[in-house]
Design an enzyme around this catalytic site. Structure first.
Site, PDB file in Angstrom:
ATOM      1  N   SER A   1      49.211  67.284  87.961  1.00 55.40           N
ATOM      2  CA  SER A   1      50.001  67.642  89.140  1.00 55.40           C
ATOM      3  C   SER A   1      50.532  69.054  88.972  1.00 55.40           C
ATOM      4  O   SER A   1      50.495  69.620  87.869  1.00 55.40           O
ATOM      5  CB  SER A   1      51.192  66.688  89.333  1.00 55.40           C
TER       6      SER A   1
ATOM      7  N   ASP B   1      52.537  61.531  74.318  1.00 55.39           N
ATOM      8  CA  ASP B   1      51.685  60.663  73.501  1.00 55.39           C
ATOM      9  C   ASP B   1      52.435  59.354  73.284  1.00 55.39           C
ATOM     10  O   ASP B   1      53.133  59.169  72.284  1.00 55.39           O
ATOM     11  CB  ASP B   1      51.369  61.344  72.170  1.00 55.39           C
TER      12      ASP B   1
ATOM     13  N   ASP C   1      49.668  54.334  70.545  1.00 51.82           N
ATOM     14  CA  ASP C   1      48.975  54.424  69.262  1.00 51.82           C
ATOM     15  C   ASP C   1      48.090  53.206  69.090  1.00 51.82           C
ATOM     16  O   ASP C   1      48.495  52.076  69.419  1.00 51.82           O
ATOM     17  CB  ASP C   1      49.963  54.497  68.094  1.00 51.82           C
TER      18      ASP C   1
END
Length: 829
Positions: free
Chosen positions: A269, A341, A344
C-alpha cells in the site's frame, strides 16, 4: 419426410420456447435479490427508526439515533449488497468451503482448519470491551434481520450465487466478524512463506548466494521524510545492497490464493500526509491507497455511518462492523502493511516410540489434538485431526510447502502472533474510527495484535504515523533470527512473548511536516528489534519522496496526481545497468533480423522515461526483458527451483550488475567451460524476451501495447473461475502502472498470462482538511455484489482512469441525486 421435418421443427421450437421460459424464470428469480434502495422494512432488534440514503453512486449513508442501531443498519447494508462475499469469507475462516465446492476444496479446508481461526475468534469474545460486544451483537442482529427479510419475502436467496451453492445459511455471529479480520491478517503476512522459500533454496545455494537473491533492504528506515528538498535520492540512483509451486491458472489455485497468497502478493500500500505548512491552503492533506487482491465485487465497500455526535466515512469490509480506512469530522487515517515478521516455522522432532510426542528443551511432551469432521459436497465426510505443539498448530505439509523442508520423523509447527484468543484488533479499529486526535489514534492502535500496519493520521493542524501490531520478542541467541525454520527443541529459538505495543516505531508531528510509507523499512534497529528482514523494494517510497519534495506546497490535486503516477523508478535504476553495454555495441552480423529487432528495441528503451503507460510498447519490452534476465542469470543455479523466484527481481539484478560482494558471479553459466559476462547474458535475455513477444504479438513493435497484456482482472469467486460464467461476472480492462510504480498494479509473474494485473489499490482516497467534504475516494468495481445491479461495476471505469467520487458527509451533497431512501423501523413488541 415432410412429417418428420415438421416434427423436428416443432421440437426445436418447443425446446427454444422452454429455454426462453427457463431463462426468463431464472432471470426473475435472480433479479429478486437485487437491492431495492427505496423500501421500508420493519425489523426486530432496532431501538428506533434508521434512514439509509443511497447517494448518486449507491454509497449508503446511515443515519441512526443510537450506536447500536447504527451498527445494526451497517449489518443490514452489508448483507443486502454483499451477502455472498460475507458467506464465502466466513466459510473460509471456518474451513468449510468443501461444503460448497466439493472435494476440490478439501486440502484448502484442511489448512484453514489447522489454524483454527474461528475457534480463536469465538474464544476472543471474552476479551472484548463492552462497547465492542455491543457493536458485534448489533451488527450480527442486522445481518440476521436482513436474512430474515430475504427468506420471508422470497428475495432470491439473497444473492444469485446461492442458487448454485445452496448449502444453507447459518445465522451470523459476532465471532464471524472477528474471524474475517483474522483471515485478513493471514493474507497480509508472508513470513512463513519466506522462511520455507529460503530453506528450499539453501538445498542448492550457498548462504552468500541466498543473500544475493534476498538482499537486506538497502536504504535506511524512515517514517517521516527529511526536511524539504533534502535527503531524497536522485532519479535513477542505484540500489546497491550490502550484506549485514502451483499453476496459477488452475481454478482451485485461484480460490486458494484468496486465503494463502504468494509471498510477493502478501500486501502492499501507499500512504503519505503533509501538514498545513506544506499545503497551499494551510490545512493538512492525507492520501491512502491500500493494495489488495482484485475481486468482483471489490474487497472494499464505501459507507458513511452517522453515529450520535460523530460521523465516519470510508472503506469497510463486508462482515466487519467498522470503517477500517477513512475519516470522521476531525481525523483521517490510512493503512499500509507493516511487513512485521510475525510468524516462525518450528521443526519439531517426534518421539520414535510415540509419534504423539515431540521434543522440547525439557524432554518429550505430548501434542494437543482434536478431531473434526469436514463435510464434503458430493462425497463422504472426512475426519481431520488438528494438532498443536507448544509453538502452535501443526498444519498439513502443503501449507507454505512445509513438507519440502520437514525431515522424516519431524513435523512443522507454526507460531504466529494472530493465533491468540487475546485479540482486540477489532476494538482498536472501532476506537480508531471514533478518535478525534492523533494521540487518541495512537492509543487506539496499541490494541492491535495482527496484522501489523503502518497507520498514517492527519488532523487539521498536524500529521503522524505509527506502527501497530505486536511483534514477537525473539531471543538474541536465536539460531535462525526468524529467517529460516527453527529447531523447536532449542530454547534459544523460542519467543519471549510479544513486544510491548508502545515500543513500535512512530513519528508524531515531525518537524518536516511530512510522513509517508510504501511498505518500506521503518526502523534501523538491529535484530531482535528490527521488525523484519523482508520489506518491499524502495522504488515506490523513493518516487513518493521525490514527488513530495518537488514542490513547496501541495494541493489535493497534486496528491491525486501522485496516487496515479505510473513512472517506474525501478526501470530508471535498472535499465541503464542492463542496457548500457548493448546501447554502445553491436554484433558483427549487422543486418540480421534478430539484431535489427534488438537494435530497434534498445532505441525505443533509450528514449523511454520509465512511464508504464498502457498505450506504450516500452513497458512490455522492459517487463519481458526483466523476467527473461532472471531466468538467464539464475536458471543454471536453481534448476527446477527457479519457480521460487520467477518474475522480475530488480534488487537481485542490481546486486549482480554492480557486482556487490562478488554477486557478478551469477552471470557465469556454471554448465559451460567459458566465463560468460553480464553483458552477454543481458543480450541473450533481451533476445529471449523479444522472441516471446514476437510469437505472442507479431513482429511489428509499433503495435505492441502494455495494456493489452497488463489487464486488471477483478475476479468473481467462484463463478469467475469457470467458463462461460467468467465472461459475464469478471470485470476486466487495460491498465497502466506496474509492480514498482506508485499506482501499483502488480503482475501475476508466471503462467500463460504473467503480466496480468491481479493486485492493486482497490480503494483510493485523498482527505483535504481545508474542507473535508471536498475529500474524494473510489473503489475498483462498484458498491453492489449483485451481478444484475448496474452498481456492480459502475465505478470500475472511473477507477481505471484515475478518477474519484465525492467523499462528503454533508446532507445536501448526499441527497442531491440520491438513488433512494431506505427506512428501517423497529418491530412492535
Amino acid at each position: 419426410m415432410r412429417t418428420l421435418f415438421r416434427v423436428l421443427l416443432w421440437l426445436t421450437g418447443g425446446l427454444l420456447a422452454l429455454a426462453l421460459i427457463a431463462a426468463g424464470l431464472g432471470y426473475y428469480l435472480i433479479s429478486r435479490s437485487k437491492p431495492d434502495y427505496d423500501s421500508v422494512q420493519t425489523l426486530a432488534g432496532l431501538n428506533g427508526e434508521v434512514e439509509i440514503v443511497r447517494d448518486a453512486n449507491a454509497v449508503p449513508h446511515i443515519y441512526a439515533q443510537t450506536d447500536a442501531d447504527a451498527y445494526f443498519a451497517l449489518g443490514v447494508v452489508h448483507a443486502q449488497e454483499r451477502l455472498w462475499q460475507m458467506e464465502l469469507s466466513r466459510r473460509g475462516a471456518q474451513g468449510r468451503l468443501s461444503e460448497l465446492f466439493g472435494p476440490a476444496a478439501l486440502s484448502l479446508d484442511r489448512r484453514l482448519r489447522a489454524l483454527d481461526l474461528h475457534a480463536l475468534a469465538r474464544a476472543s469474545l471474552r476479551y472484548q470491551s463492552a462497547e465492542t460486544i455491543e457493536a458485534l451483537d448489533a451488527y450480527s442482529a442486522g445481518v440476521n434481520a436482513w436474512i430474515g427479510v430475504v427468506n420471508e419475502s422470497a428475495l432470491g436467496r439473497g444473492a444469485p450465487e446461492f442458487f448454485l451453492f445452496n448449502e444453507g445459511l447459518a445465522p451470523w455471529t459476532p465471532a464471524d466478524s472477528i474471524a474475517i479480520l483474522k483471515v485478513m491478517a493471514l493474507r497480509l503476512t508472508n513470513a512463513a512463506t519466506m522462511e520455507t522459500k529460503r530453506a528450499k533454496l539453501l538445498r542448492r545455494l550457498t548462504p552468500e548466494q541466498l543473500e544475493d537473491l534476498f538482499p537486506v533492504y538497502p536504504d535506511p528506515g524512515i517514517l517521516s521524510l527529511p526536511t524539504f528538498a533534502k535527503g531524497h535520492p536522485e532519479p535513477g540512483a542505484p540500489t546497491v545492497t550490502r550484506r549485514a509451486s502451483r499453476d496459477e491458472d488452475d481454478a482451485l489455485g485461484e480460490l486458494e490464493e484468496l486465503f494463502f497468497p504468494p509471498a510477493r502478493r502478501a500486501g502492499a500500500s501507499n500512504v503519505w500526509a503533509v501538514d498545513g505548512d506544506r499545503t497551499a491552503t494551510g490545512a493538512s492533506l492525507l492520501a491512502n491507497d491500500p493494495h489488495l487482491w482484485l475481486s468482483a465485487p471489490s474487497v472494499w465497500m464505501l459507507v458513511h455511518v452517522e453515529f450520535p455526535g460523530e460521523g465516519v466515512i470510508g472503506g469497510s469490509l463486508a462482515g466487519v462492523p467498522a470503517v477500517l480506512v477513512g475519516r470522521n469530522r476531525s481525523l483521517a487515517w490510512g493503512l499500509t502493511t507493516a511487513g512485521i515478521d510475525d510468524q516462525d516455522v518450528y521443526i519439531e522432532k517426534l518421539n520414535p516410540e510415540n509419534p504423539d510426542e515431540y521434543l522440547t528443551p525439557e524432554g518429550w511432551a505430548r501434542m494437543t489434538s482434536r478431531t473434526e469432521t469436514i463435510r464434503v459436497k458430493g462425497a463422504d465426510d472426512v475426519a481431520t485431526t488438528l494438532r498443536w505443539t507448544r509453538h502452535g498448530p501443526v498444519p498439513p505439509p502443503d501449507l507454505y510447502d512445509l513438507g519440502a523442508v520437514t525431515p522424516e520423523g519431524h513435523v512443522a509447527a507454526l507460531a504466529w502472533t494472530a493465533l491468540s484468543a487475546e485479540d482486540r484488533s477489532l476494538e482498536a479499529a472501532l476506537n480508531l474510527m471514533r478518535a478525534t486526535t492523533i494521540e487518541a489514534a495512537v492509543k487506539a492502535g496499541e490494541k492491535v495484535l495482527a496484522p501489523g500496519q503502518n497507520v498514517a493520521v492527519a488532523e487539521k493542524s498536524g500529521v503522524g504515523v505509527f506502527v501497530t501490531g505486536r511483534p514477537p520478542n525473539r531471543r538474541i541467541g536465536s539460531r535462525s533470527h526468524g529467517r529460516l525454520p527453527s529447531l523447536g527443541w532449542i530454547a534459544e529459538n523460542d519467543w519471549d512473548g510479544l513486544a510491548d505495543p508502545s515500543a513500535t516505531p512512530r513519528s508524531i508531528r515531525p518537524a518536516s511536516g511530512v510522513v509517508a510509507n510504501a511498505n518500506n523499512r521503518t526502523t534501523n534497529a538491529p535484530f531482535p528489534d528490527h521488525l523484519s528482514f523482508d520489506w518491499e523494494a524502495p522504488y515506490r517510497i523513493r518516487r513518493i519522496e521525490q514527488k513530495l519534495n518537488a514542490r513547496q506546497f501541495h494541493t489535493a490535486e497534486s496528491f491525486v496526481e501522485l496516487q496515479n503516477d505510473t513512472v517506474s523508478e525501478m526501470a530508471r535504476a535498472v535499465l541503464p545497468l542492463i542496457a548500457s553495454d548493448l546501447w554502445w555495441t553491436r554484433d558483427e552480423g549487422v543486418g540480421d533480423a534478430r539484431g535489427d529487432r534488438r537494435d530497434a528495441a534498445l532505441k525505443m528503451l533509450g528514449a523511454w522515461n520509465g512511464e508504464m503507460s498502457e498505450h506504450a510498447a516500452e513497458p512490455l519490452i522492459f517487463a519481458a526483458w526483466m523476467r527473461a534476465l532472471t531466468r538467464r542469470i539464475a536458471g543454471d543455479e536453481l534448476g527446477e527451483d527457479l519457480s521460487e523466484i520467477e518474475g522480475a527481481r530488480p534488487l537481485f539484478i542490481e546486486r549482480v550488475f554492480y557486482d556487490v560482494d562478488g554477486a557478478g558471479r551469477w552471470c557465469d553459466v556454471d554448465k559451460t567451460a567459458r566465463v560468460e559476462t553480464c553483458a552477454e547474458i543481458s543480450k541473450l535475455a533481451l533476445d529471449d524476451a523479444l522472441d516471446e513477444l514476437v510469437a505472442a504479438h507479431g513482429a511489428d513493435m509499433s503495435t505492441w501495447r502494455w495494456g493489452e497484456v497488463h489487464r486488471a482482472r477483478h475476479l468473481a469467486t467462484p463463478l469467475g473461475l469457470r467458463w462461460p460464467f467468467d465472461l459475464f461476472v469478471n470485470i476486466e480492462h487495460e491498465t497502466s502502472g506496474g509492480d514498482y510504480t506508485v499506482q501499483r498494479a502488480q503482475t501475476r509473474g508466471r503462467g500463460p498470462e504473467p503480466y496480468l494485473n491481479v493486485h492493486a489499490a482497490g480503494y483510493r482516497a485523498v482527505y483535504d482538511f481545508a474542507d473535508l467534504d471536498r475529500s474524494v475516494y473510489i473503489i475498483s468495481t462498484g458498491e453492489s455484489g449483485h451481478l444484475l445491479s448496474r452498481h456492480y461495476d459502475d465505478l470500475a471505469e472511473l477507477w481505471r482512469a484515475g478518477e474519484y467520487i465525492p467523499m462528503s458527509m454533508a446532507d445536501s451533497d448526499i441527497r442531491a441525486g440520491a438513488l433512494g431512501v431506505m427506512r428501517l423501523l423497529p418491530a412492535e413488541e
